[in-house]
Design an enzyme around this catalytic site. Structure first.
Site, PDB file in Angstrom:
ATOM      1  N   THR A  30      -0.789   2.330   6.181  1.00  0.00           N
ATOM      2  CA  THR A  30      -1.593   1.130   5.906  1.00  0.00           C
ATOM      3  C   THR A  30      -1.233   0.600   4.525  1.00  0.00           C
ATOM      4  OG1 THR A  30      -3.434   1.821   7.301  1.00  0.00           O
ATOM      5  CG2 THR A  30      -3.994   0.369   5.488  1.00  0.00           C
ATOM      6  N   SER A  32       0.180  -2.867   1.772  1.00  0.00           N
ATOM      7  CA  SER A  32       1.102  -3.993   1.618  1.00  0.00           C
ATOM      8  C   SER A  32       2.567  -3.562   1.748  1.00  0.00           C
ATOM      9  CB  SER A  32       0.866  -4.681   0.266  1.00  0.00           C
ATOM     10  OG  SER A  32       1.003  -3.756  -0.783  1.00  0.00           O
ATOM     11  N   GLY A  96      -4.987   5.845  -0.690  1.00  0.00           N
ATOM     12  CA  GLY A  96      -6.353   5.406  -0.374  1.00  0.00           C
ATOM     13  C   GLY A  96      -6.773   4.137  -1.075  1.00  0.00           C
ATOM     14  N   GLY A  97      -5.798   3.476  -1.753  1.00  0.00           N
ATOM     15  CA  GLY A  97      -6.125   2.188  -2.360  1.00  0.00           C
ATOM     16  C   GLY A  97      -6.703   1.231  -1.322  1.00  0.00           C
ATOM     17  N   GLY A  98      -6.253   1.378  -0.094  1.00  0.00           N
ATOM     18  CA  GLY A  98      -6.760   0.544   0.998  1.00  0.00           C
ATOM     19  C   GLY A  98      -7.888   1.216   1.765  1.00  0.00           C
ATOM     20  N   GLU A 104      -4.910   8.427   7.191  1.00  0.00           N
ATOM     21  CA  GLU A 104      -3.519   8.589   6.721  1.00  0.00           C
ATOM     22  C   GLU A 104      -3.161  10.063   6.540  1.00  0.00           C
ATOM     23  OE1 GLU A 104      -3.169   4.368   4.283  1.00  0.00           O
ATOM     24  OE2 GLU A 104      -3.692   6.173   3.207  1.00  0.00           O
TER      25      GLU A 104
END
Ligand code: A5P
Length: 214
Positions: A30, A32, A96-98, A104
């Site tokens: 997940t 960018s 885990g920024g998203g 994940e």
């Protein structure tokens, strides 16, 4: 014109897409950087069975014609490819920024080969905070108390109902902090990924793509 970082993300993602073999099972991360992986993979027109680590990735992958199955249907994955927020020289990661780090980590742990794709802003000398957390809503005040230095994100819950937060305290030895997190039952999962999970790191720096094997 794409920024240098976007360009690096695309280069790393395209290099990783070349590592995927026909008729294999693939975990899709997940973020960018993974957003560049999906078209690169779709373009190869391989026969793949994929699982996605987030609804975002699942939707985009399907739009591109990539076959995505529920993870309940597969036992193991041949390869998983995902981005990272921090990459330490010894292979430890922060993810885990998203907010998708629980899924994940499940996907990375089920994969024979876990490939991390990153632009040149992601390598760090040492892992530092913030470290993303997914918390169980039940007993959350007690969990926050046990954690200490933590900030809740103003985000909707994860697809699995978890509350997304960031640990902002001292990191020091990531293995010791990971053990501390594991001992707090209200933490569903934390964003420290041990080097033992990682097979390859593909980092783009300008036009150069470097591949590190772990
Ligand atoms: C998603 O939860 C994250 O683990 C991402 O993989 C990580 O934050 C890297 O994201 P970008 O590719 O957007 O930098």
């Amino acid at each position: 014109m794409p920024s240098r970082a976007e360009d690096e993300k695309r280069r790393a993602a395209e290099a990783a897409a070349e590592l995927v073999q026909d008729r294999t099972t693939v975990g899709l991360g997940t973020g960018s950087t993974v957003a560049h992986l999906l078209p690169a993979l779709a373009e190869r027109k391989l026969t793949l069975r994929c699982v996605a680590t987030s609804p975002r990735t699942e939707t985009r992958a399907r739009e591109l014609g990539i076959v995505v199955e529920p993870f309940e249907a597969l036992e193991r994955l041949d390869i998983a490819i995902d981005g990272a927020d921090q990459v330490a020289p010894d292979g430890w990661l922060v993810k885990g920024g998203g907010g998708a780090h629980t899924r994940e980590k499940i996907v990375a742990a089920a994969a024979e080969r876990f490939v991390v794709i990153a632009d040149s802003s992601k390598p760090v000398d040492a892992i530092d905070s913030p470290v993303p957390l997914e918390l169980h809503p039940f007993g959350m005040r007690a969990t926050l108390q046990a954690l200490g230095d933590v900030r809740l994100r103003d985000w909707p819950p994860s697809p699995d109902g978890g509350v997304i937060a960031d640990y902002e305290g001292e990191v020091g030895d990531p293995a010791a902090l990971a053990e501390r997190f594991a001992a707090i039952p209200g933490i569903v999962e934390h964003g420290l990924f041990p080097a033992a999970l990682v097979s390859d790191v593909v980092i783009a720096r300008g036009d150069e793509v470097e591949r590190l094997a772990f």
